[in-house]
Design a protein around this motif. Structure first.
Motif, PDB file in Angstrom:
ATOM      1  N   GLU A 231      53.613  38.226  12.377  1.00 21.18           N
ATOM      2  CA  GLU A 231      52.827  37.468  13.570  1.00 21.18           C
ATOM      3  C   GLU A 231      54.194  37.208  14.553  1.00 21.18           C
ATOM      4  O   GLU A 231      55.127  37.628  14.359  1.00 21.18           O
ATOM      5  CB  GLU A 231      52.433  36.065  13.127  1.00 21.18           C
ATOM      6  CG  GLU A 231      51.238  36.442  12.073  1.00 21.18           C
ATOM      7  CD  GLU A 231      49.868  37.286  12.935  1.00 21.18           C
ATOM      8  OE1 GLU A 231      49.447  36.760  13.921  1.00 21.18           O
ATOM      9  OE2 GLU A 231      49.311  38.060  12.260  1.00 21.18           O
ATOM     10  N   ARG A 232      53.698  36.615  15.717  1.00 19.75           N
ATOM     11  CA  ARG A 232      54.899  36.270  16.782  1.00 19.75           C
ATOM     12  C   ARG A 232      55.819  35.234  16.347  1.00 19.75           C
ATOM     13  O   ARG A 232      57.216  35.304  16.604  1.00 19.75           O
ATOM     14  CB  ARG A 232      54.088  35.605  17.890  1.00 19.75           C
ATOM     15  CG  ARG A 232      53.148  36.618  18.750  1.00 19.75           C
ATOM     16  CD  ARG A 232      52.511  35.988  19.863  1.00 19.75           C
ATOM     17  NE  ARG A 232      51.703  36.966  20.483  1.00 19.75           N
ATOM     18  CZ  ARG A 232      50.978  36.507  21.681  1.00 19.75           C
ATOM     19  NH1 ARG A 232      51.220  35.179  22.113  1.00 19.75           N
ATOM     20  NH2 ARG A 232      50.278  37.260  22.347  1.00 19.75           N
TER      21      ARG A 232
ATOM     22  N   ASP B 289      57.974  51.937   8.899  1.00 12.35           N
ATOM     23  CA  ASP B 289      57.944  50.932   9.638  1.00 12.35           C
ATOM     24  C   ASP B 289      56.720  49.764   9.277  1.00 12.35           C
ATOM     25  O   ASP B 289      55.865  50.161   8.127  1.00 12.35           O
ATOM     26  CB  ASP B 289      58.082  51.314  11.070  1.00 12.35           C
ATOM     27  CG  ASP B 289      58.711  50.072  11.764  1.00 12.35           C
ATOM     28  OD1 ASP B 289      58.560  49.084  11.460  1.00 12.35           O
ATOM     29  OD2 ASP B 289      58.613  50.338  13.222  1.00 12.35           O
ATOM     30  N   THR B 290      56.331  49.008  10.329  1.00 12.05           N
ATOM     31  CA  THR B 290      55.036  48.315  10.053  1.00 12.05           C
ATOM     32  C   THR B 290      53.950  49.186  10.633  1.00 12.05           C
ATOM     33  O   THR B 290      54.085  50.136  11.385  1.00 12.05           O
ATOM     34  CB  THR B 290      55.186  46.987  11.085  1.00 12.05           C
ATOM     35  OG1 THR B 290      55.206  47.454  12.152  1.00 12.05           O
ATOM     36  CG2 THR B 290      56.216  46.132  10.533  1.00 12.05           C
ATOM     37  N   PHE B 291      52.674  48.771  10.170  1.00 11.08           N
ATOM     38  CA  PHE B 291      51.526  49.619  10.526  1.00 11.08           C
ATOM     39  C   PHE B 291      50.248  48.602  10.771  1.00 11.08           C
ATOM     40  O   PHE B 291      50.408  47.440  10.128  1.00 11.08           O
ATOM     41  CB  PHE B 291      51.059  50.409   9.723  1.00 11.08           C
ATOM     42  CG  PHE B 291      50.802  50.169   8.337  1.00 11.08           C
ATOM     43  CD1 PHE B 291      49.426  49.635   7.759  1.00 11.08           C
ATOM     44  CD2 PHE B 291      51.853  49.909   7.152  1.00 11.08           C
ATOM     45  CE1 PHE B 291      49.399  49.251   6.528  1.00 11.08           C
ATOM     46  CE2 PHE B 291      51.353  49.456   6.004  1.00 11.08           C
ATOM     47  CZ  PHE B 291      50.350  49.073   5.589  1.00 11.08           C
ATOM     48  N   SER B 292      49.473  48.948  11.507  1.00  9.29           N
ATOM     49  CA  SER B 292      48.381  48.031  12.036  1.00  9.29           C
ATOM     50  C   SER B 292      47.201  48.354  11.377  1.00  9.29           C
ATOM     51  O   SER B 292      46.780  49.400  11.011  1.00  9.29           O
ATOM     52  CB  SER B 292      48.175  48.023  13.552  1.00  9.29           C
ATOM     53  OG  SER B 292      47.572  49.282  13.986  1.00  9.29           O
TER      54      SER B 292
ATOM     55  N   GLN C 115      49.240  43.275  11.463  1.00  9.98           N
ATOM     56  CA  GLN C 115      50.540  44.171  11.703  1.00  9.98           C
ATOM     57  C   GLN C 115      51.173  44.080  10.303  1.00  9.98           C
ATOM     58  O   GLN C 115      51.787  42.834  10.032  1.00  9.98           O
ATOM     59  CB  GLN C 115      51.432  43.713  12.865  1.00  9.98           C
ATOM     60  CG  GLN C 115      52.427  44.656  13.044  1.00  9.98           C
ATOM     61  CD  GLN C 115      51.752  46.150  13.895  1.00  9.98           C
ATOM     62  OE1 GLN C 115      50.698  45.842  14.217  1.00  9.98           O
ATOM     63  NE2 GLN C 115      52.693  47.111  13.511  1.00  9.98           N
TER      64      GLN C 115
ATOM     65  N   SER D  43      52.244  40.322   6.568  1.00  6.78           N
ATOM     66  CA  SER D  43      51.894  40.488   7.787  1.00  6.78           C
ATOM     67  C   SER D  43      52.817  39.955   8.756  1.00  6.78           C
ATOM     68  O   SER D  43      53.153  38.797   8.529  1.00  6.78           O
ATOM     69  CB  SER D  43      50.379  39.776   7.690  1.00  6.78           C
ATOM     70  OG  SER D  43      49.815  39.766   9.057  1.00  6.78           O
TER      71      SER D  43
ATOM     72  N   VAL E 284      44.143  41.584  14.305  1.00  6.70           N
ATOM     73  CA  VAL E 284      44.837  43.066  14.210  1.00  6.70           C
ATOM     74  C   VAL E 284      45.826  42.585  13.200  1.00  6.70           C
ATOM     75  O   VAL E 284      46.900  41.991  13.911  1.00  6.70           O
ATOM     76  CB  VAL E 284      45.056  43.662  15.306  1.00  6.70           C
ATOM     77  CG1 VAL E 284      45.704  45.066  15.230  1.00  6.70           C
ATOM     78  CG2 VAL E 284      43.743  44.178  16.228  1.00  6.70           C
TER      79      VAL E 284
ATOM     80  N   GLN F  77      43.814  49.660  23.043  1.00 10.64           N
ATOM     81  CA  GLN F  77      44.397  48.453  23.642  1.00 10.64           C
ATOM     82  C   GLN F  77      44.091  48.519  25.179  1.00 10.64           C
ATOM     83  O   GLN F  77      43.315  49.372  25.551  1.00 10.64           O
ATOM     84  CB  GLN F  77      45.845  48.979  23.601  1.00 10.64           C
ATOM     85  CG  GLN F  77      46.574  48.849  22.178  1.00 10.64           C
ATOM     86  CD  GLN F  77      46.297  47.507  21.381  1.00 10.64           C
ATOM     87  OE1 GLN F  77      46.316  46.388  21.804  1.00 10.64           O
ATOM     88  NE2 GLN F  77      46.801  47.533  20.000  1.00 10.64           N
TER      89      GLN F  77
END
Length: 459
Positions: A278-279, A249-252, A223, A276, A221, A421
């Motif tokens: 990520e963590r 903002d961000t979108f998935s 982000q 994109s 997925v 989710q």
């Protein structure tokens, strides 16, 4: 934002597929091929591709046209082509075991169907999809508006993907391994957009771009966010929003989902980016070198022309429920497979880890199983979805688009793929306007292969 350039890192960039116009060729050939994915110091990657490249050539048509195309299978395995998101004749949907026989090696299949809806769609293998999509059997399908197309300077299709490569730049052949299929699915270690790493696409300040984003990922997925560009989300899964939504903002973007953006290049810097997150940070997936003088801001875009509407009657809708069970760290103890109740150990030995309503979806048995729901053409349908697993699932309905029934009873935008989710309970509704037997499955491809599939009948 970090610029990561190592081969086995997580970053990639994009190359835009240019507008090719309407193709004169009606032959689409699936065959082995090679492509330089990794830097030049590595060998080309062996792939399976349509018409010699990953992604396959951009198929473009106009709303109201027909698409007539012959798929030739020059692969060593059977294949088929699903036209993802298109509301087409059931016999053309490309699902082996449900709508057609798989195309055997050396054989051809003629697809022919009308294109009632404008929008951003894609085509991909629907046979052994975990392997065949990962190897590169996918491409974009763009249906241009018959009228009322937006005023833009560039129309760019960006197919996002991640691919699992070995240290020799070859596709890792650990397809369908038990860990991937029983957990979150197959994740890649190299990010690609339009089949390449780190290409750039030149733009000018003040230009208005239509970015057609398509996720061909097996399981990831994305982000996403913008840097140096501002604009609006105007369509989801090919279907125009009633009002453009400002991107704040961000979108998935889940596997198989699409998002159409209309954005303006606003940066004073030398590059703009699609990022994109990520963590461990944000990485450039698409980079756009910027030139030219700064321009005055344009007014917000108007909504795209609406596609044909099939109203949903929530009050008189037929209802069904779908409970998602199984997977690692799940509580499923047993489920039915082809009419036999098996415990979780026996299922795992057969590579099956997931179930819908206590039944494991076997892709070879769709024609013999009971549908999730059997409705008359034109009826409205409501399906309650409950994700009783430890992982997310991207639920895709073939042949029709649905709306989510929101908490206040209103309907969300039309979609064909919904990301559920872990632990979520949601409800979708649609008008069953398209007759046939339609697949409903998780588009995290390993989940589908190991049990997350069902179907519904419209007569």
């Amino acid at each position: 934002m970090i610029d990561r350039r190592s081969f086995l890192g997580s970053a990639a960039a994009c190359i835009a597929i240019p507008n090719a116009g309407h193709s004169a060729s009606n032959l689409l050939r699936a065959a082995p091929g090679t492509q330089q994915i990794a830097p030049d110091r590595f060998d080309p990657t062996d792939l399976w591709v349509f018409d010699g490249a990953m992604p396959g050539r951009s198929l473009r048509a106009r709303q109201g046209d027909r698409l007539s195309i012959t798929v030739e299978n020059a692969l060593p395995d059977p294949t088929s082509v699903h036209w993802h998101g298109l509301r087409i004749d059931n016999a053309m949907d490309g699902v082996p075991g449900l709508t057609q026989e798989a195309i055997a090696p050396g054989d051809r299949f003629d697809y022919d169907f009308a294109l009632p809806d404008a929008g951003t769609y894609w085509y991909h293998s629907h046979a052994q999809s975990v392997q065949q999509v990962e190897r590169g059997l996918y491409g974009p399908l763009i249906v241009e508006e018959a009228e009322g197309a937006p005023d833009i300077d560039q129309d760019l299709t960006l197919m996002l993907d991640d691919i699992r490569l070995t240290e020799t730049a070859q596709v890792s052949d650990d397809f369908g391994n038990f860990h991937d299929n029983s957990h979150a699915g197959r994740f890649g270690n190299v990010w690609l957009v339009n089949g390449q790493m780190e290409p750039k696409y030149a733009v000018q300040r003040g230009q208005r771009l239509r970015l057609r984003l398509i996720s061909a990922a097996n399981a990831r997925v994305f982000q996403l966010g913008l840097s140096g560009m501002s604009g609006h989300l105007v369509a989801l899964d090919g279907m125009p929003l009633s009002e453009p939504a400002l991107i704040q903002d961000t979108f998935s973007l889940a596997p198989a989902q699409r998002a159409d953006l209309i954005v303006d290049v606003t940066t004073d810097e030398a590059e703009a980016f699609l990022i994109s997150f990520e963590r461990d940070g944000g990485y450039a997936m698409a980079s756009f070198p910027v030139s030219g003088a700064k321009q005055a801001l344009r007014p917000p875009p108007a909504a795209l022309p609406a596609n044909p509407d099939f109203p949903i009657d929530l009050k008189s809708a037929r209802t069904a429920t779908l409970l998602m069970e199984g997977g690692a760290m799940g509580g499923m103890r047993s489920a039915r497979l082809n009419g036999t109740q098996l415990d979780i150990r026996d299922l795992a030995q057969r590579g099956k880890f997931w179930a819908f309503n206590g039944t494991v979806g076997d892709m070879k048995a769709y024609g013999r199983d009971t549908p999730l729901i059997d409705v008359a053409q034109g009826e409205s349908v409501r399906i309650g979805l409950a994700n009783d697993t430890a992982f997310a699932h991207a639920m895709h309905l073939h042949g029709m688009h649905f709306s989510e029934v929101l908490a206040d009873g209103s309907l969300g935008p039309l979609r064909d793929t919904l990301l559920m989710q872990r632990g979520e309970t949601r409800e979708i509704a649609f008008n069953a306007h398209n007759p046939g037997d339609w697949l409903f499955h998780c588009h995290i491809l390993g989940h589908h292969a190991s049990g997350m599939g069902t179907w519904l009948r419209v007569t």
